[in-house]
Design a protein around this motif. Structure first.
Motif, PDB file in Angstrom:
ATOM      1  N   ARG A  15       0.800  -1.160   0.078  1.00 23.94           N
ATOM      2  CA  ARG A  15      -0.057  -0.043  -0.057  1.00 23.94           C
ATOM      3  C   ARG A  15       0.762   1.264  -0.059  1.00 23.94           C
ATOM      4  NH1 ARG A  15      -4.057   2.877   4.467  1.00 23.94           N
ATOM      5  NH2 ARG A  15      -5.094   4.087   2.892  1.00 23.94           N
ATOM      6  N   LEU A  16       0.331   2.197  -0.904  1.00 28.29           N
ATOM      7  CA  LEU A  16       1.301   3.210  -1.195  1.00 28.29           C
ATOM      8  C   LEU A  16       0.438   4.491  -1.119  1.00 28.29           C
ATOM      9  CD1 LEU A  16       3.969   4.947  -1.661  1.00 28.29           C
ATOM     10  CD2 LEU A  16       3.365   4.490  -4.265  1.00 28.29           C
ATOM     11  N   ILE A  17       0.639   5.753  -0.203  1.00 20.96           N
ATOM     12  CA  ILE A  17       0.134   6.819  -0.198  1.00 20.96           C
ATOM     13  C   ILE A  17       1.004   8.079  -0.561  1.00 20.96           C
ATOM     14  CG2 ILE A  17      -0.917   8.402   1.619  1.00 20.96           C
ATOM     15  CD1 ILE A  17      -1.492   6.036   3.399  1.00 20.96           C
ATOM     16  N   LEU A  18       0.432   8.679  -1.623  1.00 21.59           N
ATOM     17  CA  LEU A  18       0.994   9.979  -1.837  1.00 21.59           C
ATOM     18  C   LEU A  18       0.507  10.980  -1.260  1.00 21.59           C
ATOM     19  CD1 LEU A  18       2.898  11.553  -3.871  1.00 21.59           C
ATOM     20  CD2 LEU A  18       0.749  11.982  -5.438  1.00 21.59           C
ATOM     21  N   ALA A  19       1.322  11.771  -0.081  1.00 26.53           N
ATOM     22  CA  ALA A  19       1.199  12.911   0.683  1.00 26.53           C
ATOM     23  C   ALA A  19       1.314  14.235   0.110  1.00 26.53           C
ATOM     24  CB  ALA A  19       2.135  12.851   1.928  1.00 26.53           C
ATOM     25  N   SER A  20       0.441  14.449  -1.208  1.00 29.07           N
ATOM     26  CA  SER A  20       0.343  15.505  -1.851  1.00 29.07           C
ATOM     27  C   SER A  20      -0.747  15.855  -2.682  1.00 29.07           C
ATOM     28  CB  SER A  20       1.685  15.509  -3.019  1.00 29.07           C
ATOM     29  OG  SER A  20       1.863  16.425  -3.755  1.00 29.07           O
ATOM     30  N   LYS A  21      -1.027  16.985  -2.895  1.00 31.42           N
ATOM     31  CA  LYS A  21      -2.426  17.204  -3.672  1.00 31.42           C
ATOM     32  C   LYS A  21      -2.070  17.650  -5.077  1.00 31.42           C
ATOM     33  CE  LYS A  21      -2.601  21.779  -2.012  1.00 31.42           C
ATOM     34  NZ  LYS A  21      -3.435  23.171  -1.221  1.00 31.42           N
ATOM     35  N   ARG A  25       1.824  15.147  -9.827  1.00 32.99           N
ATOM     36  CA  ARG A  25       2.470  14.160  -9.067  1.00 32.99           C
ATOM     37  C   ARG A  25       1.880  12.855  -9.430  1.00 32.99           C
ATOM     38  NH1 ARG A  25       4.482  17.935  -4.571  1.00 32.99           N
ATOM     39  NH2 ARG A  25       6.372  18.524  -5.251  1.00 32.99           N
ATOM     40  N   ARG A  26       0.401  13.114  -9.320  1.00 34.14           N
ATOM     41  CA  ARG A  26      -0.581  12.118  -9.370  1.00 34.14           C
ATOM     42  C   ARG A  26      -0.451  11.558 -10.861  1.00 34.14           C
ATOM     43  NH1 ARG A  26      -6.182  14.682  -7.066  1.00 34.14           N
ATOM     44  NH2 ARG A  26      -5.043  16.152  -5.597  1.00 34.14           N
ATOM     45  N   ASP A  27      -0.548  12.392 -11.717  1.00 27.97           N
ATOM     46  CA  ASP A  27      -0.392  11.902 -13.156  1.00 27.97           C
ATOM     47  C   ASP A  27       0.841  11.014 -13.520  1.00 27.97           C
ATOM     48  OD1 ASP A  27      -2.802  12.782 -13.627  1.00 27.97           O
ATOM     49  OD2 ASP A  27      -2.142  14.713 -14.482  1.00 27.97           O
ATOM     50  N   LEU A  28       2.009  11.549 -12.959  1.00 28.51           N
ATOM     51  CA  LEU A  28       3.271  10.959 -13.063  1.00 28.51           C
ATOM     52  C   LEU A  28       3.315   9.535 -12.499  1.00 28.51           C
ATOM     53  CD1 LEU A  28       5.701  13.776 -12.546  1.00 28.51           C
ATOM     54  CD2 LEU A  28       5.394  12.961 -14.541  1.00 28.51           C
ATOM     55  N   ILE A  39      -3.475  11.171   0.010  1.00 27.54           N
ATOM     56  CA  ILE A  39      -3.765  11.876   1.227  1.00 27.54           C
ATOM     57  C   ILE A  39      -2.796  13.245   1.344  1.00 27.54           C
ATOM     58  CG2 ILE A  39      -4.237  11.414   3.551  1.00 27.54           C
ATOM     59  CD1 ILE A  39      -4.455   8.759   2.974  1.00 27.54           C
ATOM     60  N   PRO A  40      -3.370  14.301   0.880  1.00 29.16           N
ATOM     61  CA  PRO A  40      -2.482  15.415   1.254  1.00 29.16           C
ATOM     62  C   PRO A  40      -2.072  15.815   2.467  1.00 29.16           C
ATOM     63  CG  PRO A  40      -4.240  15.703  -0.706  1.00 29.16           C
ATOM     64  CD  PRO A  40      -4.722  14.606   0.291  1.00 29.16           C
ATOM     65  N   SER A  41      -0.892  16.116   2.612  1.00 29.55           N
ATOM     66  CA  SER A  41      -0.388  16.564   3.984  1.00 29.55           C
ATOM     67  C   SER A  41      -0.622  17.972   4.383  1.00 29.55           C
ATOM     68  CB  SER A  41       1.117  16.554   4.054  1.00 29.55           C
ATOM     69  OG  SER A  41       1.691  16.958   5.177  1.00 29.55           O
ATOM     70  N   GLU A  42      -1.319  18.159   5.484  1.00 27.14           N
ATOM     71  CA  GLU A  42      -1.691  19.229   5.972  1.00 27.14           C
ATOM     72  C   GLU A  42      -0.457  20.225   6.691  1.00 27.14           C
ATOM     73  OE1 GLU A  42      -4.304  21.024   5.018  1.00 27.14           O
ATOM     74  OE2 GLU A  42      -4.996  18.840   3.986  1.00 27.14           O
ATOM     75  N   GLU A  43       0.850  19.586   6.620  1.00 25.89           N
ATOM     76  CA  GLU A  43       1.856  20.166   7.458  1.00 25.89           C
ATOM     77  C   GLU A  43       1.957  21.521   6.555  1.00 25.89           C
ATOM     78  OE1 GLU A  43       4.812  20.078  10.118  1.00 25.89           O
ATOM     79  OE2 GLU A  43       3.477  18.758   9.779  1.00 25.89           O
ATOM     80  N   LYS A  44       2.431  22.679   7.681  1.00 22.63           N
ATOM     81  CA  LYS A  44       2.792  23.900   6.958  1.00 22.63           C
ATOM     82  C   LYS A  44       4.165  23.862   6.965  1.00 22.63           C
ATOM     83  CE  LYS A  44       2.339  28.649   8.279  1.00 22.63           C
ATOM     84  NZ  LYS A  44       2.007  29.783   9.397  1.00 22.63           N
ATOM     85  N   GLU A  45       4.504  24.347   5.539  1.00 18.14           N
ATOM     86  CA  GLU A  45       5.766  24.473   5.016  1.00 18.14           C
ATOM     87  C   GLU A  45       6.518  25.325   5.973  1.00 18.14           C
ATOM     88  OE1 GLU A  45       6.141  24.875   1.049  1.00 18.14           O
ATOM     89  OE2 GLU A  45       4.914  23.135   0.445  1.00 18.14           O
TER      90      GLU A  45
END
Length: 208
Positions: A15-21, A25-28, A39-45
């Protein structure tokens, strides 16, 4: 949570999760044939610190994003990524408005800049945990364009959610004179290096 899957040369073994919206990246990833959850990360940069190496910053942000999701999905592999544009040692993020987008493009046009993408992978905590990361850099030259052309591009709206205010795979492709290094890295994920890591960790394998 969104699952992506299509035919391609690879298949997901764990199982792989992409932590990005990022749709890029999804298309690649989906273009390779991989099945994964988004599941996009909500971590503040965090802000870029003076004296910090840009590539270290990109890797650090990718790590924060991956860990932010991994702590709640301890049975999965999580991929975090961060792409930045660097010119004269300055990190250019996403523009706040059209004026800032035009300012960034004016600074980049007719010269070379570097795009760094940091990738960080966190393994299942249920199996003891694992973390690994890497950074890839690509040099990009934008053609020398007039202010009128840059303003017209900004008015399309495309620059507003892009680091450096342009999309190499989108309308902004007409500005890109040449790339030295990985093209997919400029888009948002260095696929050669990423696939090599995913294969090594047996997260993905050849489709049979």
């Amino acid at each position: 949570m969104v699952q992506r899957e299509c035919k391609g040369p690879l298949q997901t073994l764990e199982r792989l999760i992409l932590a990005s919206k990022s749709p890029r990246r999804r298309d690649l990833l989906s273009g390779l044939g991989l099945k994964f959850d988004v599941i996009p990360s909500e971590e503040k940069e965090p802000p870029f610190q003076e004296g910090q190496l840009p590539q270290e910053y990109a890797l650090h942000v990718a790590k924060l994003k991956a860990r932010n999701i991994a702590k709640n999905y301890k049975d999965s592999w999580v991929l975090g990524a961060d792409t930045i544009v660097v010119v004269d040692g300055d990190v250019l993020g996403k523009p706040k408005d059209r004026e800032q987008a035009l300012s960034m493009l004016t600074r980049l046009t007719g010269r070379m800049h570097t795009v760094y993408t940091g990738c960080w992978i966190v393994g299942p905590y249920t199996s003891g945990g694992y973390e690994e990361g890497f950074v890839v850099g690509s040099n990009v030259w934008l053609s020398n364009l007039s202010r009128d052309i840059l303003e017209s591009y900004v008015l399309t709206g495309e620059p507003m959610d892009k680091a450096g205010s342009y999309a190499v795979q989108g309308l902004g492709s007409f500005m890109v004179e040449r790339i030295e290094g990985s093209y997919t890295n400029v888009v948002g994920l260095p696929l050669t290096e990423l696939v090599g890591t995913l294969l090594k960790l047996e997260i993905v394998g050849p489709r049979k």
